[in-house]
Design an enzyme around this catalytic site. Structure first.
Site, PDB file in Angstrom:
ATOM      1  N   LYS A   1      -0.304   5.012   8.195  1.00 34.11           N
ATOM      2  CA  LYS A   1       0.322   5.371   6.915  1.00 34.11           C
ATOM      3  C   LYS A   1      -0.730   5.523   5.815  1.00 34.11           C
ATOM      4  O   LYS A   1      -0.720   6.493   5.048  1.00 34.11           O
ATOM      5  CB  LYS A   1       1.335   4.293   6.530  1.00 34.11           C
TER       6      LYS A   1
ATOM      7  N   SER B   1       0.886  -1.183   0.000  1.00 36.10           N
ATOM      8  CA  SER B   1       0.000   0.000   0.000  1.00 36.10           C
ATOM      9  C   SER B   1       0.917   1.224   0.000  1.00 36.10           C
ATOM     10  O   SER B   1       1.282   1.736   1.050  1.00 36.10           O
ATOM     11  CB  SER B   1      -0.894   0.002   1.238  1.00 36.10           C
TER      12      SER B   1
ATOM     13  N   LYS C   1      -6.635   2.149  -2.802  1.00 34.08           N
ATOM     14  CA  LYS C   1      -6.371   1.388  -1.575  1.00 34.08           C
ATOM     15  C   LYS C   1      -6.395   2.302  -0.341  1.00 34.08           C
ATOM     16  O   LYS C   1      -6.996   1.979   0.690  1.00 34.08           O
ATOM     17  CB  LYS C   1      -5.001   0.688  -1.698  1.00 34.08           C
TER      18      LYS C   1
HETATM   19  P1  NAD Z   1       4.891  -6.757   7.475  1.00 38.41           P
HETATM   20  O1  NAD Z   1       5.610  -5.724   8.251  1.00 38.41           O
HETATM   21  O2  NAD Z   1       4.374  -7.963   8.153  1.00 38.41           O
HETATM   22  O3  NAD Z   1       5.839  -7.258   6.267  1.00 38.41           O
HETATM   23  C1  NAD Z   1       6.727  -6.444   5.573  1.00 38.41           C
HETATM   24  C2  NAD Z   1       7.965  -7.252   5.261  1.00 38.41           C
HETATM   25  O4  NAD Z   1       8.879  -6.435   4.530  1.00 38.41           O
HETATM   26  C3  NAD Z   1       8.699  -7.731   6.519  1.00 38.41           C
HETATM   27  O5  NAD Z   1       8.931  -9.124   6.456  1.00 38.41           O
HETATM   28  C4  NAD Z   1       9.997  -6.949   6.493  1.00 38.41           C
HETATM   29  O6  NAD Z   1      11.112  -7.640   7.057  1.00 38.41           O
HETATM   30  C5  NAD Z   1      10.176  -6.717   5.008  1.00 38.41           C
HETATM   31  N1  NAD Z   1      11.059  -5.585   4.714  1.00 38.41           N
HETATM   32  C6  NAD Z   1      11.105  -4.388   5.337  1.00 38.41           C
HETATM   33  N2  NAD Z   1      12.077  -3.624   4.784  1.00 38.41           N
HETATM   34  C7  NAD Z   1      12.631  -4.352   3.793  1.00 38.41           C
HETATM   35  C8  NAD Z   1      13.669  -4.122   2.866  1.00 38.41           C
HETATM   36  N3  NAD Z   1      14.346  -2.953   2.850  1.00 38.41           N
HETATM   37  N4  NAD Z   1      13.997  -5.092   1.996  1.00 38.41           N
HETATM   38  C9  NAD Z   1      13.348  -6.288   2.013  1.00 38.41           C
HETATM   39  N5  NAD Z   1      12.345  -6.566   2.866  1.00 38.41           N
HETATM   40  C10 NAD Z   1      11.983  -5.611   3.746  1.00 38.41           C
HETATM   41  O7  NAD Z   1       3.739  -5.983   6.702  1.00 38.41           O
HETATM   42  P2  NAD Z   1       2.410  -6.596   6.048  1.00 38.41           P
HETATM   43  O8  NAD Z   1       1.325  -6.540   7.063  1.00 38.41           O
HETATM   44  O9  NAD Z   1       2.739  -7.850   5.347  1.00 38.41           O
HETATM   45  O10 NAD Z   1       2.096  -5.441   4.989  1.00 38.41           O
HETATM   46  C11 NAD Z   1       2.823  -5.304   3.783  1.00 38.41           C
HETATM   47  C12 NAD Z   1       2.127  -4.245   2.935  1.00 38.41           C
HETATM   48  O11 NAD Z   1       0.793  -4.670   2.653  1.00 38.41           O
HETATM   49  C13 NAD Z   1       2.009  -2.880   3.611  1.00 38.41           C
HETATM   50  O12 NAD Z   1       2.179  -1.867   2.632  1.00 38.41           O
HETATM   51  C14 NAD Z   1       0.598  -2.886   4.176  1.00 38.41           C
HETATM   52  O13 NAD Z   1       0.085  -1.585   4.350  1.00 38.41           O
HETATM   53  C15 NAD Z   1      -0.134  -3.695   3.128  1.00 38.41           C
HETATM   54  N6  NAD Z   1      -1.324  -4.425   3.575  1.00 38.41           N
HETATM   55  C16 NAD Z   1      -1.327  -5.131   4.750  1.00 38.41           C
HETATM   56  C17 NAD Z   1      -2.486  -5.843   5.131  1.00 38.41           C
HETATM   57  C18 NAD Z   1      -2.528  -6.651   6.411  1.00 38.41           C
HETATM   58  O14 NAD Z   1      -3.629  -7.068   6.798  1.00 38.41           O
HETATM   59  N7  NAD Z   1      -1.426  -6.910   7.093  1.00 38.41           N
HETATM   60  C19 NAD Z   1      -3.609  -5.832   4.302  1.00 38.41           C
HETATM   61  C20 NAD Z   1      -3.560  -5.137   3.095  1.00 38.41           C
HETATM   62  C21 NAD Z   1      -2.422  -4.435   2.737  1.00 38.41           C
END
Ligand code: NAD
Length: 318
Positions: free
Chosen positions: A249, A105, A180
């Site tokens: 965010k 997102s 989104k």
């Molecule tokens: P999360 O924090 O669980 O996962 C993010 C991952 O990215 C982590 O494993 C982290 O180690 C990795 N990461 C961070 N910096 C990095 C880098 N420089 N290089 C490589 N990897 C890196 O987050 P999430 O909940 O999986 O969300 C991911 C995205 O999806 C976000 O943008 C969030 O807003 C969106 N989103 C989340 C949900 C939800 O329910 N969790 C639903 C819809 C959308």
């Protein structure tokens, strides 16, 4: 594009794990990377695929690269480097003709700028953020909103179909990310509205469980009353898998979009402020459903079930 293409997946977090698992199940050759190598390794051990040693390794092997990262800062860092971290980045091994699908997102205006920079190098960017949370990611039933050149979106569609159920084409690059953020604004406002109603009702002597049942059978029903309150709030687990800082965010993105388009949106601004206050009180790592804990503290009343609901109801109502 068939299951034979090699896909790269960057960001093996709460959402990345189940999404990448569906790509493997669909027969794609998959290479994964996370800044925390142990989570990428745990994914490979549990599901299959290969762990990339670096972003450059992943970019060299994959023709389509999916990013599922916290925000635009990190997406830009992963693609072009910077941020004072390591020198590893995708761009060093990305050749013309490859495609990046940003399913994070991200902020729409930054996606447009990133896409222009990549287009100069012959690399295509498509935005394809998702809605539905961890549960629907696990079920493979996410909603996906795609922005980008129609031909590029069409090329990516089979990959997206392995992850999601409903795939919308929202328009030009960045439109998926805009949609989104707007969706999450509506969702966040709905969660706060329902929480306030439950707190008022609780103070009057109504049982939270009963209120949820009534709302879900009435016009006050929303995604939070159906999918979040009983599961994560009344259960006191506060463990939906979507953190409060990520929700904040998204709200910041939506409010900025309102400013950028000169759209008066007072409720959205207030809603963002409420989530920002909760974020600063609850601290790092809080789940977004814990916003209700913060509202409970303001109201000095809890939505926890009473040990004996009949007695409790009588004493509260008197
Ligand atoms: P999360 O924090 O669980 O996962 C993010 C991952 O990215 C982590 O494993 C982290 O180690 C990795 N990461 C961070 N910096 C990095 C880098 N420089 N290089 C490589 N990897 C890196 O987050 P999430 O909940 O999986 O969300 C991911 C995205 O999806 C976000 O943008 C969030 O807003 C969106 N989103 C989340 C949900 C939800 O329910 N969790 C639903 C819809 C959308």
């Amino acid at each position: 594009m068939s299951g034979s293409a090699t896909l790269g997946f960057v960001g093996i977090g709460n959402m990345g794990v189940p999404m990448a698992a569906h790509l493997l199940a669909a027969g794609y050759d998959l290479i994964v990377y996370d800044v925390r190598p142990e989570v990428a390794q745990a994914f490979v051990d549990g599901h299959g695929g290969r762990r990339a040693d670096s972003l450059a390794d992943l970019a060299e092997s994959a023709s389509i690269i999916i990013t599922m990262l916290p925000n635009s800062d990190i997406v830009e860092q992963v693609v072009f480097g910077g941020g004072g971290g390591s020198k590893d980045r995708l761009i060093d091994a990305l050749t013309p003709g490859k495609t990046i699908i940003d399913m994070s997102s991200s902020a729409p205006t930054r996606t447009v700028a990133l896409g222009a920079k990549l287009a100069d190098l012959g690399i295509e960017l498509v935005d394809a953020p998702v809605s539905g949370g961890v549960k629907r990611a696990e079920d493979g039933t996410l909603t996906i909103m795609t922005g980008g050149r129609p031909e590029a979106v069409a090329r990516c569609r089979p990959v997206l179909e392995a992850i999601g159920e409903r795939i919308f084409e929202t328009g030009a690059l960045g439109s998926g990310h805009a949609m989104k953020a707007l969706n999450n604004m509506v969702s966040a406002a709905g969660l706060i509205a329902a929480a306030e109603a439950l707190l008022i009702g609780r103070r009057f002597g109504l049982e939270p469980d009963v209120m949820i049942d009534v709302l879900n059978a009435s016009t006050g029903r929303n995604n939070s009353t159906e999918k979040k309150f009983r599961q994560f709030v009344l259960s006191r687990s506060f463990a939906s898998g979507f953190s409060l800082d990520l929700m904040l965010k998204d709200l910041t993105t939506a409010v900025k979009l309102g400013h950028d388009t000169d759209t008066p949106a007072p409720l959205s601004s207030l809603c963002r402020e409420l989530w920002a206050a909760a974020d600063s009180q609850l601290g790092e790592g809080a789940d977004h459903t814990a916003v209700v804990r913060w509202l409970e503290a303001l109201a000095e009343v809890s939505l926890e079930a009473l040990p004996n609901s009949d007695e409790g109801q009588a004493s509260e109502a008197s």
